[in-house]
Write an enzyme that holds these catalytic residues in place. Sequence first.
Site, short mmCIF file in Angstrom:
data_model
loop_
_atom_site.label_atom_id
_atom_site.label_comp_id
_atom_site.label_asym_id
_atom_site.label_seq_id
_atom_site.Cartn_x
_atom_site.Cartn_y
_atom_site.Cartn_z
N ASP A 126 -0.62 5.39 33.96
CA ASP A 126 0.18 5.95 35.05
C ASP A 126 1.36 5.03 35.29
OD1 ASP A 126 1.25 7.01 37.37
OD2 ASP A 126 -0.69 7.37 38.32
N ARG A 128 4.07 5.75 37.27
CA ARG A 128 4.87 6.13 38.43
C ARG A 128 5.11 4.95 39.37
NH1 ARG A 128 1.41 11.33 40.10
NH2 ARG A 128 -0.23 9.90 39.40
#
Length: 205
Positions: A126, A128
């Site tokens: 991930d 982000r």
Amino acid sequence: MPVVFVAASKLPTPFATFTMNGFLEEATGREHVVLSLGDIADGAPVLGRVHSECLTGDALFSQRCDCGSQLEAAMRAIAREGRGVLLYLRQEGRGIGLMNKIRAYELQDGGADTVEANERLGFAADQRDYAICLPMLEHLGVSSLRLMTNNPRKVKALTEMGITVAERVPLHTGHNPHNKLYLATKASKLDHMMGNEHQGEVDRA
């Protein structure tokens, strides 16, 4: 991280007429949107969601994920409340971009799960970055959220930047045979809190 407000307009939807606030992330050129409804700057916790762009799920009705269903459920919930905020972040594919997401899907078609596929392409599971949320929330006068999410990383990130998460509101929707492994992987490898695996949480249609 410089994120500047650009403009705001009305956005009529089947659920409610939101205010659409546009922001520019100067370092990357990414354009982010925040939908707001009602008086969100009164200091009381605001029902909200931080939603990362998912072209396939949000616009193309893909059943490989639960993103589109979560987006609709969040907008409906805010409309019912008459007050809320939805941050739509341009971080496609958990931050790897659309073309790499398609490459990851190709690997998943061959048997990899969503985390393994990202890692085989040389990315973190991930990628982000939620730091961009702070200037947008500050601009709108929001300092406390009732956050619609199953992702503890979002709660942690917002809390660490000084946003109060007064409540985590589970958002369980969009389960289907095509995303069963995807959702199981999010629970087992990304620590998402998914439905029946957690007592006291009720699925939301």
